[in-house]
Design a protein around this motif. Structure first.
Motif, PDB file in Angstrom:
ATOM      1  N   LEU A  83       0.850  -1.185   0.000  1.00  0.00           N
ATOM      2  CA  LEU A  83       0.000   0.000   0.000  1.00  0.00           C
ATOM      3  C   LEU A  83       0.884   1.231   0.000  1.00  0.00           C
ATOM      4  O   LEU A  83       1.806   1.343   0.815  1.00  0.00           O
ATOM      5  CB  LEU A  83      -0.914   0.004   1.228  1.00  0.00           C
ATOM      6  CG  LEU A  83      -1.945   1.120   1.286  1.00  0.00           C
ATOM      7  CD1 LEU A  83      -2.986   0.962   0.182  1.00  0.00           C
ATOM      8  CD2 LEU A  83      -2.619   1.160   2.642  1.00  0.00           C
ATOM      9  N   LEU A  84       0.590   2.158  -0.924  1.00  0.00           N
ATOM     10  CA  LEU A  84       1.370   3.385  -1.083  1.00  0.00           C
ATOM     11  C   LEU A  84       0.471   4.594  -0.926  1.00  0.00           C
ATOM     12  O   LEU A  84      -0.695   4.565  -1.337  1.00  0.00           O
ATOM     13  CB  LEU A  84       2.001   3.431  -2.487  1.00  0.00           C
ATOM     14  CG  LEU A  84       2.789   2.204  -2.935  1.00  0.00           C
ATOM     15  CD1 LEU A  84       3.018   2.243  -4.431  1.00  0.00           C
ATOM     16  CD2 LEU A  84       4.100   2.133  -2.194  1.00  0.00           C
ATOM     17  N   ASP A  85       1.033   5.674  -0.357  1.00  0.00           N
ATOM     18  CA  ASP A  85       0.274   6.921  -0.377  1.00  0.00           C
ATOM     19  C   ASP A  85       0.412   7.545  -1.760  1.00  0.00           C
ATOM     20  O   ASP A  85       1.137   7.034  -2.624  1.00  0.00           O
ATOM     21  CB  ASP A  85       0.696   7.857   0.766  1.00  0.00           C
ATOM     22  CG  ASP A  85       2.123   8.364   0.661  1.00  0.00           C
ATOM     23  OD1 ASP A  85       2.738   8.266  -0.426  1.00  0.00           O
ATOM     24  OD2 ASP A  85       2.640   8.852   1.682  1.00  0.00           O
ATOM     25  N   ILE A  86      -0.257   8.639  -1.990  1.00  0.00           N
ATOM     26  CA  ILE A  86      -0.294   9.232  -3.326  1.00  0.00           C
ATOM     27  C   ILE A  86       1.084   9.730  -3.763  1.00  0.00           C
ATOM     28  O   ILE A  86       1.363   9.846  -4.953  1.00  0.00           O
ATOM     29  CB  ILE A  86      -1.370  10.344  -3.399  1.00  0.00           C
ATOM     30  CG1 ILE A  86      -1.699  10.697  -4.851  1.00  0.00           C
ATOM     31  CG2 ILE A  86      -0.943  11.558  -2.609  1.00  0.00           C
ATOM     32  CD1 ILE A  86      -2.353   9.588  -5.604  1.00  0.00           C
ATOM     33  N   ALA A  87       1.993   9.976  -2.803  1.00  0.00           N
ATOM     34  CA  ALA A  87       3.358  10.411  -3.126  1.00  0.00           C
ATOM     35  C   ALA A  87       4.273   9.223  -3.443  1.00  0.00           C
ATOM     36  O   ALA A  87       5.436   9.409  -3.789  1.00  0.00           O
ATOM     37  CB  ALA A  87       3.931  11.219  -1.973  1.00  0.00           C
ATOM     38  N   LEU A  92      -2.687   3.990  -3.362  1.00  0.00           N
ATOM     39  CA  LEU A  92      -2.426   3.075  -4.461  1.00  0.00           C
ATOM     40  C   LEU A  92      -1.980   1.749  -3.874  1.00  0.00           C
ATOM     41  O   LEU A  92      -1.388   1.710  -2.799  1.00  0.00           O
ATOM     42  CB  LEU A  92      -1.318   3.635  -5.357  1.00  0.00           C
ATOM     43  CG  LEU A  92      -1.523   5.062  -5.856  1.00  0.00           C
ATOM     44  CD1 LEU A  92      -0.286   5.545  -6.586  1.00  0.00           C
ATOM     45  CD2 LEU A  92      -2.742   5.152  -6.742  1.00  0.00           C
ATOM     46  N   PHE A  93      -2.268   0.662  -4.574  1.00  0.00           N
ATOM     47  CA  PHE A  93      -1.773  -0.623  -4.107  1.00  0.00           C
ATOM     48  C   PHE A  93      -1.245  -1.440  -5.277  1.00  0.00           C
ATOM     49  O   PHE A  93      -1.648  -1.249  -6.425  1.00  0.00           O
ATOM     50  CB  PHE A  93      -2.843  -1.411  -3.339  1.00  0.00           C
ATOM     51  CG  PHE A  93      -3.968  -1.941  -4.177  1.00  0.00           C
ATOM     52  CD1 PHE A  93      -3.866  -3.166  -4.806  1.00  0.00           C
ATOM     53  CD2 PHE A  93      -5.140  -1.223  -4.323  1.00  0.00           C
ATOM     54  CE1 PHE A  93      -4.902  -3.666  -5.578  1.00  0.00           C
ATOM     55  CE2 PHE A  93      -6.182  -1.702  -5.084  1.00  0.00           C
ATOM     56  CZ  PHE A  93      -6.069  -2.936  -5.719  1.00  0.00           C
ATOM     57  N   ARG A  94      -0.303  -2.319  -4.937  1.00  0.00           N
ATOM     58  CA  ARG A  94       0.237  -3.300  -5.874  1.00  0.00           C
ATOM     59  C   ARG A  94       0.147  -4.659  -5.214  1.00  0.00           C
ATOM     60  O   ARG A  94       0.394  -4.785  -4.018  1.00  0.00           O
ATOM     61  CB  ARG A  94       1.707  -3.030  -6.186  1.00  0.00           C
ATOM     62  CG  ARG A  94       1.982  -1.811  -6.979  1.00  0.00           C
ATOM     63  CD  ARG A  94       3.429  -1.785  -7.480  1.00  0.00           C
ATOM     64  NE  ARG A  94       4.407  -2.199  -6.491  1.00  0.00           N
ATOM     65  CZ  ARG A  94       5.248  -1.385  -5.861  1.00  0.00           C
ATOM     66  NH1 ARG A  94       5.208  -0.091  -6.107  1.00  0.00           N
ATOM     67  NH2 ARG A  94       6.120  -1.855  -4.999  1.00  0.00           N
TER      68      ARG A  94
END
Length: 75
Positions: A26-30, A57-59
């Protein structure tokens, strides 16, 4: 992914795949990594109560390749 947008809990389920070990990032928008978690039976149960409101965002990937990606909205 359900529900999306979400407030507390969201489920991300990989369908039409044989069971395998995958990881969600899980990633923030940055683009900063917020967390990583391993799937349980091709399913992720994410508690977002500690996440700030906004877009994430997620991968999802296995040891070799990215399997899926997408967006989550925390309300």
């Amino acid at each position: 992914i359900y529900p999306n947008p979400f407030r507390e809990n969201v489920t991300i389920e990989l369908q039409n795949m044989e069971l395998q070990t995958t990881h969600l990032i899980l990633l923030d928008i940055a683009g900063n990594e917020i967390l990583q978690m391993q799937s349980i039976n091709n399913k992720y149960l994410l508690n977002g109560s500690n996440l700030a409101k906004g877009l994430y965002l997620f991968r999802i990937q296995n040891d070799k390749t990215e399997i899926a990606n997408g967006k989550l909205i925390v309300q």
